[in-house]
Design a protein around this motif. Structure first.
Motif, PDB file in Angstrom:
ATOM      1  N   ARG A 129      31.387  33.710  41.165  1.00 22.51           N
ATOM      2  CA  ARG A 129      31.494  35.036  40.565  1.00 22.51           C
ATOM      3  C   ARG A 129      32.058  36.068  41.538  1.00 22.51           C
ATOM      4  NH1 ARG A 129      28.788  36.115  35.827  1.00 22.51           N
ATOM      5  NH2 ARG A 129      27.609  34.410  34.922  1.00 22.51           N
ATOM      6  N   TRP A 164      36.414  36.429  42.029  1.00 19.27           N
ATOM      7  CA  TRP A 164      37.348  36.852  40.988  1.00 19.27           C
ATOM      8  C   TRP A 164      37.831  38.262  41.290  1.00 19.27           C
ATOM      9  CZ3 TRP A 164      38.913  33.407  37.359  1.00 19.27           C
ATOM     10  CH2 TRP A 164      38.130  32.264  37.195  1.00 19.27           C
ATOM     11  N   HIS A 199      41.100  38.911  35.399  1.00 23.41           N
ATOM     12  CA  HIS A 199      40.524  38.598  36.707  1.00 23.41           C
ATOM     13  C   HIS A 199      40.995  37.210  37.129  1.00 23.41           C
ATOM     14  CE1 HIS A 199      38.034  41.897  35.319  1.00 23.41           C
ATOM     15  NE2 HIS A 199      37.590  42.050  36.554  1.00 23.41           N
ATOM     16  N   GLU A 200      41.473  37.110  38.336  1.00 22.83           N
ATOM     17  CA  GLU A 200      42.038  35.866  38.844  1.00 22.83           C
ATOM     18  C   GLU A 200      41.231  35.359  40.031  1.00 22.83           C
ATOM     19  OE1 GLU A 200      46.558  34.458  39.050  1.00 22.83           O
ATOM     20  OE2 GLU A 200      46.092  35.963  40.565  1.00 22.83           O
ATOM     21  N   HIS A 201      41.029  34.032  40.082  1.00 24.72           N
ATOM     22  CA  HIS A 201      40.250  33.431  41.160  1.00 24.72           C
ATOM     23  C   HIS A 201      41.082  33.397  42.439  1.00 24.72           C
ATOM     24  CE1 HIS A 201      37.379  30.765  43.149  1.00 24.72           C
ATOM     25  NE2 HIS A 201      36.550  31.029  42.147  1.00 24.72           N
ATOM     26  N   GLN A 202      40.476  33.828  43.545  1.00 24.66           N
ATOM     27  CA  GLN A 202      41.222  34.009  44.778  1.00 24.66           C
ATOM     28  C   GLN A 202      41.018  32.893  45.800  1.00 24.66           C
ATOM     29  OE1 GLN A 202      43.479  36.642  45.125  1.00 24.66           O
ATOM     30  NE2 GLN A 202      42.980  36.674  42.938  1.00 24.66           N
ATOM     31  N   ARG A 227      42.101  32.137  35.316  1.00 21.97           N
ATOM     32  CA  ARG A 227      41.888  33.509  34.842  1.00 21.97           C
ATOM     33  C   ARG A 227      40.578  33.631  34.074  1.00 21.97           C
ATOM     34  NH1 ARG A 227      47.878  35.509  32.708  1.00 21.97           N
ATOM     35  NH2 ARG A 227      49.027  34.944  34.605  1.00 21.97           N
ATOM     36  N   TRP A 228      39.939  34.755  34.284  1.00 23.44           N
ATOM     37  CA  TRP A 228      38.722  35.122  33.559  1.00 23.44           C
ATOM     38  C   TRP A 228      39.025  36.439  32.854  1.00 23.44           C
ATOM     39  CZ3 TRP A 228      33.296  35.982  36.267  1.00 23.44           C
ATOM     40  CH2 TRP A 228      32.337  36.279  35.277  1.00 23.44           C
ATOM     41  N   PHE A 268      37.592  31.787  29.897  1.00 26.63           N
ATOM     42  CA  PHE A 268      38.307  31.215  31.029  1.00 26.63           C
ATOM     43  C   PHE A 268      39.575  30.503  30.550  1.00 26.63           C
ATOM     44  CE2 PHE A 268      33.883  30.990  32.823  1.00 26.63           C
ATOM     45  CZ  PHE A 268      34.084  31.913  33.834  1.00 26.63           C
TER      46      PHE A 268
END
Length: 510
Positions: A1, A4, A20-23, A61-62, A146
């Motif tokens: 969590r 993002w 929101h994108e996972h980094q 992506r979230w 997601f």
């Protein structure tokens, strides 16, 4: 969590995104799996396009509440796009749907569904979007929207050298054909007439008051009816486009003082705009404000309404569009504030025939602020129509009139998107005398004849009892035509329900 990061892409072409994108590198193994030579070979065989050499991009992506991706097409840069849906715990009312803007209404919305994979190629009609994620009817926030998105960029090699296979190695059935696949519509034209603003000084007071119960012919920009050969050709072309289910746009459509009068009353600081949420079970949703309570008690709206519903106004629009406009008119003043939007829809309801949007957004509006009208049946490069002051949008209502208003971004703070919009209708009752004994095949045998049907008329016709036709050959022909009417005009689900809710101020602020 915690990994993002919010991504906001606001640009001058209006194709905005917020997600929101996972980094972190957690998904590197997934990237490697999609990038594997066997995966690329499978996609090449499946699509008939070269997926072996192009650069592969992937993104986790979230989409949280308020996130979205506006309609866009990646066909100019990508050979193939894959969207892997990994959404859990969601409902139709939560939004976040994948939407095909050029598909028919019934099949255009794709509700989030866990472990569903969507694949489309460069030669597909690929205008698509992710509708805004919202709060559902019970006030719970969606939290699991997601998506894993993969694209492979184009290479210089021609895709024609890769033939689609007739058999793919697998011990069981190779591919299941989805019976409710999207039915894509032919492209329609977007035609724009750019007139010069009339010379009147902009009204800063109520000095000018239009005459009630007069035709809007009295207030249209006179340049529209210039006797020059060029202007005659413009108008003739405009009629041809809208009669072919295209979109007509007229910039500086009305005389300046009439536009300023209407805008001054809509933008009055003492007007109270109730904020409403409008939803349908098929996925359509709209957040905006309409029908304001203004200091003049609605006098200005009544005058403008009387001009738009004048009989001569209806006759003019009927002559332009080839549609009956003799029935009632529905119209309202609308305000899109920050976060407001309307997801894709056609307006193809009841006896509606012609739709209009008179845009009265201030001239200082910037395209990156959102609020664009996007036409779903046109080419991607001409689909976006940015809010422009005193611009009139007209189109014939039907299954090919899919359109959207993109979300207004927070960068528009202090500016407001105003419009006066509505629908003309045909008179009810004309179909009541229609029976199968009448020459239905002559009345509705061509696509041009069937396009004049309203949703109400089409439903009445398809409900006719063809068993009353004695001649088997004619019965078969009539049933074929009625089926075409159903396919072209009645693709929306019959069990769709509608809900309109006035949104409390505290929820708006949240």
């Amino acid at each position: 969590r915690t990994s993002w990061q919010l991504v906001e892409d606001y640009n001058s072409n209006g194709i905005n995104s917020k997600y929101h994108e996972h980094q972190e590198s957690t998904f590197q193994y997934l990237h490697s799996a999609f990038d594997h030579v066997k995966t690329r070979a499978f996609l090449t065989a499946l699509s008939g396009h070269d997926c072996m050499d192009g650069e592969l991009h992937s993104s986790a992506r979230w989409y949280k509440a308020g996130d979205y991706t506006n309609p866009h097409s990646s066909s100019s840069t990508n050979t193939i796009t894959l969207i892997w849906d990994l959404t859990t715990r969601t409902q139709t009312q939560c939004g976040g749907m994948l939407h095909w803007l050029d598909a028919t209404d019934e099949f255009s919305y794709r509700q989030p569904k866990f472990n569903s994979l969507y694949i489309f190629t460069a030669d597909s009609p690929t205008m698509h979007s992710i509708t805004p994620v919202t709060t559902n009817a019970f006030g719970r926030k969606i939290s699991r929207r997601f998506l894993w998105i993969v694209t492979i960029s184009k290479t210089d090699r021609a895709s024609s050298t890769f033939a689609k296979p007739t058999v793919v190695s697998s011990p069981q059935q190779r591919f299941a054909t989805e019976t409710n696949a999207p039915i894509h519509k032919p492209r329609t034209e977007v035609y724009k007439i750019a007139l010069n603003a009339t010379d009147e000084t902009e009204c800063s007071s109520n000095a000018f008051v239009p005459a009630a119960n007069t035709s809007f012919l009295n207030y249209l920009n006179p340049q529209l009816f210039d006797s020059t050969e060029q202007q005659k050709q413009f108008l003739a072309r405009a009629k041809q486009v809208i009669r072919s289910d295209g979109l007509l746009i007229i910039q500086n459509a009305f005389q300046q003082q009439f536009a300023d009068y209407t805008w001054n009353h809509l933008a009055h600081e003492d007007c109270v705009w109730p904020h409403r949420r409008f939803t349908q079970t098929i996925g359509f949703e709209s957040f905006k404000s309409w029908d304001p309570e203004c200091p003049d008690g609605g006098t200005a709206f009544g005058i403008v309404m009387s001009i738009f519903e004048h009989e001569d106004t209806k006759k003019l629009l009927a002559e332009w569009t080839g549609r009956d406009a003799s029935g009632e008119i529905q119209a309202k003043s609308g305000l899109y504030g920050i976060g407001d939007y309307s997801t894709p829809h056609t307006d193809h309801l009841k006896s509606r025939t012609i739709a209009f949007v008179w845009n009265l957004t201030p001239k200082t509006w910037k395209p990156e602020w959102g609020g664009s009208f996007v036409w779903g049946s046109g080419l991607a490069e001409e689909a976006y129509q940015f809010p422009q002051y005193n611009t009139l949008i007209l189109f014939s209502v039907g299954q090919r009139s899919m359109h959207i208003v993109t979300p207004v971004t927070q960068h528009s703070e202090g500016h407001q998107r105003f419009a006066f919009n509505g629908w003309y209708s045909s008179k009810l009752g004309d179909m009541q005398s229609m029976t199968v004994q009448l020459p239905i095949e002559d009345l509705y045998g061509t696509r041009q004849q069937r396009r004049t049907l309203t949703a109400h008329d089409a439903q009445y016709l398809t409900d006719l009892d063809t068993s009353m036709i004695d001649d088997p050959a004619r019965r078969q022909n009539v049933e074929r035509i009625l089926q075409m009417i159903a396919d072209e005009q009645l693709r929306s689900p019959s069990d769709a329900t509608v809900e309109t809710v006035v949104v409390p101020n505290d929820e708006m602020n949240e």
